[in-house]
Design a protein around this motif. Structure first.
Motif, short mmCIF file in Angstrom:
data_model
loop_
_atom_site.label_atom_id
_atom_site.label_comp_id
_atom_site.label_asym_id
_atom_site.label_seq_id
_atom_site.Cartn_x
_atom_site.Cartn_y
_atom_site.Cartn_z
N VAL A 45 0.87 -1.18 0.00
CA VAL A 45 0.00 0.00 0.00
C VAL A 45 0.90 1.22 0.00
CG1 VAL A 45 -1.70 1.32 1.31
CG2 VAL A 45 -1.88 -1.19 1.20
N HIS A 46 0.75 2.07 -0.99
CA HIS A 46 1.56 3.29 -1.08
C HIS A 46 0.68 4.51 -0.84
CE1 HIS A 46 5.30 1.49 -2.42
NE2 HIS A 46 4.64 0.79 -3.34
N LEU A 47 1.22 5.50 -0.16
CA LEU A 47 0.48 6.74 0.07
C LEU A 47 0.07 7.37 -1.26
CD1 LEU A 47 -0.69 8.94 1.84
CD2 LEU A 47 1.60 9.96 1.99
N ASP A 48 0.94 7.35 -2.25
CA ASP A 48 0.61 7.94 -3.55
C ASP A 48 -0.63 7.29 -4.15
OD1 ASP A 48 2.64 9.76 -3.45
OD2 ASP A 48 3.97 8.69 -4.81
N ALA A 72 2.91 2.12 6.95
CA ALA A 72 3.86 1.12 7.46
C ALA A 72 3.13 -0.03 8.14
CB ALA A 72 4.85 1.78 8.42
N PHE A 73 2.10 0.29 8.90
CA PHE A 73 1.29 -0.75 9.55
C PHE A 73 0.58 -1.62 8.50
CE2 PHE A 73 -2.75 -2.29 11.23
CZ PHE A 73 -2.36 -2.91 12.41
N ALA A 74 0.02 -0.98 7.49
CA ALA A 74 -0.72 -1.70 6.45
C ALA A 74 0.17 -2.63 5.65
CB ALA A 74 -1.42 -0.71 5.52
N ASN A 75 1.46 -2.38 5.63
CA ASN A 75 2.38 -3.19 4.83
C ASN A 75 3.09 -4.28 5.62
OD1 ASN A 75 2.04 -2.04 2.22
ND2 ASN A 75 3.16 -0.23 2.89
N ARG A 76 2.68 -4.47 6.87
CA ARG A 76 3.26 -5.55 7.65
C ARG A 76 2.67 -6.90 7.24
NH1 ARG A 76 2.87 -3.65 13.84
NH2 ARG A 76 3.21 -5.90 14.12
N ASP A 77 3.44 -7.96 7.45
CA ASP A 77 3.00 -9.31 7.10
C ASP A 77 2.92 -10.22 8.32
OD1 ASP A 77 2.78 -8.89 4.28
OD2 ASP A 77 4.97 -8.98 4.15
N ASP A 78 3.05 -9.67 9.52
CA ASP A 78 3.09 -10.49 10.72
C ASP A 78 1.82 -10.39 11.54
OD1 ASP A 78 3.57 -7.82 11.37
OD2 ASP A 78 4.86 -8.30 13.08
N ASP A 95 -2.62 -10.90 11.63
CA ASP A 95 -3.77 -11.51 10.96
C ASP A 95 -4.30 -10.51 9.93
OD1 ASP A 95 -6.22 -13.62 11.22
OD2 ASP A 95 -6.95 -11.57 10.87
N PRO A 96 -4.51 -10.92 8.67
CA PRO A 96 -4.87 -9.94 7.63
C PRO A 96 -6.21 -9.26 7.85
CG PRO A 96 -4.96 -12.19 6.77
CD PRO A 96 -4.31 -12.27 8.10
N VAL A 97 -7.21 -9.99 8.35
CA VAL A 97 -8.52 -9.36 8.58
C VAL A 97 -8.44 -8.38 9.74
CG1 VAL A 97 -10.94 -9.78 9.15
CG2 VAL A 97 -9.74 -11.35 7.59
N ALA A 98 -7.75 -8.76 10.80
CA ALA A 98 -7.56 -7.85 11.93
C ALA A 98 -6.75 -6.63 11.49
CB ALA A 98 -6.86 -8.56 13.08
N GLN A 99 -5.73 -6.85 10.70
CA GLN A 99 -4.91 -5.74 10.19
C GLN A 99 -5.76 -4.76 9.38
OE1 GLN A 99 -2.01 -6.93 7.26
NE2 GLN A 99 -0.61 -5.27 7.80
N ALA A 100 -6.62 -5.30 8.52
CA ALA A 100 -7.48 -4.44 7.70
C ALA A 100 -8.45 -3.64 8.58
CB ALA A 100 -8.25 -5.29 6.69
N ALA A 101 -8.98 -4.29 9.61
CA ALA A 101 -9.91 -3.60 10.51
C ALA A 101 -9.22 -2.46 11.25
CB ALA A 101 -10.49 -4.61 11.51
N ILE A 102 -8.07 -2.74 11.82
CA ILE A 102 -7.36 -1.71 12.59
C ILE A 102 -6.92 -0.57 11.68
CG2 ILE A 102 -5.27 -1.26 13.93
CD1 ILE A 102 -5.55 -4.18 14.99
N ALA A 103 -6.41 -0.91 10.50
CA ALA A 103 -5.97 0.14 9.57
C ALA A 103 -7.14 1.04 9.19
CB ALA A 103 -5.36 -0.49 8.32
N HIS A 104 -8.31 0.45 8.98
CA HIS A 104 -9.48 1.26 8.63
C HIS A 104 -9.88 2.19 9.77
CE1 HIS A 104 -13.35 2.55 7.24
NE2 HIS A 104 -13.94 2.00 8.27
#
Length: 406
Positions: free
Chosen positions: A143-146, A205-211, A213-222
């Motif tokens: 995910v890039h800011l641009d 930076a958070f959105a581009n981590r791989d460590d 859970d992807p669904v939890a990551q998407a929720a928190i990022a949103h």
């Protein structure tokens, strides 16, 4: 070592800061005009925070991921049609969360580039922005800011009020709820504008981590994106697009979109309340809700996949076009092109324009398509079953979400 949040522990709540405030003009009540300071919300930086879901939540996250992967792995030939349907469902529902709504007829006209009402045009812009953001996340693997800014530019470029801010981070203080003229009574006052670039760098930076859970990551990022509220308008639609961008980057989807906004739309007030709860450190509830919505949306998307797989044969049985005719060729492509002009139909079939018009008239007489423009030139047709499925999918997701709360 990165800070961590133990299983079930609270996510860091937002802090608060009092900052100076002055209206740019003299508007609203005397209280609006006399306001001199406001208390803004200061989210935590999250790039290096770990999130371990509670033991009871882990199965729901895993099930949501499995359902998403199952939809995207559908081996039948209508995956392109399904991807288009899910993309439109997600963008339309995301727009409706913001009280932006239009009839399917107006939306179809706007998709075809025919001047329509402002809401329909905005919904089409949301569809394009969502597609851009997800595709770029998949292509780049990041995910890039641009790419976020480009999607926002696509979304807001033609907006009468905020078009000049399209693709730009805000340089003004914004707020949610309360007065139109000042932050008095606001539900949320995001961080000051000068902090937004650093917050977004941290979020990316958070959105581009791989460590994680992807669904939890998407929720928190949103939830974090909504808390930063980096744009003057369009934050909700871009923030929800970020969910699917992360799912695409993490490899849960390759060709489809999860219509999670339909689940959020079903309980709009609950969704907003959960985002507010995130700001108080209650992250688990929002993660759990997105896992539920994601699972339901993916399950209902599979039902749509079944429906799409059946339609071409049903259309052929209904119309019985001559083999090799323009009508036969067009029937094989309608599922992927539910909104079509005569010129597009000619490109799809390779037939002469006169034959294409004959085919379109026949398919309309057979009840497979209908004209959505009241004109003789620049006509546009919509595929009845596909457009109906767009509404029905969102309705099924909403009904299933509400049923789980009983």
């Amino acid at each position: 070592m990165a800070p961590s949040t133990p299983s079930g522990a609270a996510w860091p709540p937002h802090a608060a800061r009092t900052v100076a405030w002055r209206q740019s003009g003299r508007h609203g009540t005397r209280a609006d005009r006399m306001l001199r300071e406001v208390t803004v919300s200061i989210p935590p930086m999250i790039a290096e925070l770990d999130y371990t879901p509670p033991i009871g939540l882990a199965p729901a996250l895993a099930e949501a991921a499995r359902e998403v992967i199952a939809v995207d792995a559908d081996p039948r030939g209508q995956i392109g049609a399904l991807g288009g349907l899910l993309l439109r469902t997600e963008s339309v529902s995301s727009s409706k969360i913001e009280r932006i709504d239009a009839s399917l007829e107006d939306y179809a006209r706007a998709v075809a580039g025919i001047r329509s009402n402002e809401s329909a045009s905005s919904m089409v812009a949301a569809t394009r922005a969502l597609a851009q953001m997800i595709d770029r996340a998949g292509q780049a693997g990041r995910v890039h800011l641009d790419d976020i800014l480009t999607a926002h530019r696509t979304l807001m470029a033609d907006d009468r009020m905020d078009g000049h801010y399209a693709g730009r981070l805000r340089d003004v203080q914004n707020w949610i709820g309360g007065s139109d003229h000042s932050p008095i009574g606001a539900v949320h006052i995001p961080p000051p504008p000068e902090t937004v670039p650093a917050y977004l760098d941290d979020l990316v930076a958070f959105a581009n981590r791989d460590d994680l859970d992807p669904v939890a990551q998407a929720a928190i990022a949103h939830a974090q994106f909504e808390s930063i509220h980096p744009f003057t308008d369009g934050n909700g639609r871009i923030g929800r697009a970020l969910i699917n961008a992360i799912l695409r980057r993490r490899g849960l989807t390759r060709r489809t979109v999860v219509p999670v906004a339909s689940a959020m739309l079903a309980e709009r007030d609950r969704y907003f309340a959960l985002v507010n709860g995130y700001r108080e450190g209650r992250v688990d509830a929002f993660v759990a809700d997105l896992a539920r919505g994601t699972r339901i949306a993916a399950m209902e998307a599979r039902r749509s996949a079944d429906r799409l797989a059946e339609l071409p044969a049903q259309w052929r049985e209904l119309s019985r076009p001559r083999a090799g005719s323009a009508a036969a060729a067009l029937l094989g492509r309608l599922a992927e092109h539910p909104i079509v002009t005569a010129e597009e139909a000619q490109e799809l079939t390779g037939a002469p324009l006169s034959s294409v018009y004959t085919a379109l008239d026949r398919l309309e007489a057979d009840g497979i398509i209908h004209q959505v423009t009241a004109r003789q030139r620049n006509r546009v047709w919509g595929v009845d079953d596909i457009l109906a499925e767009l509404d029905e999918l969102a309705a099924r997701i909403g009904a299933a979400v509400r049923a789980t709360d009983r």
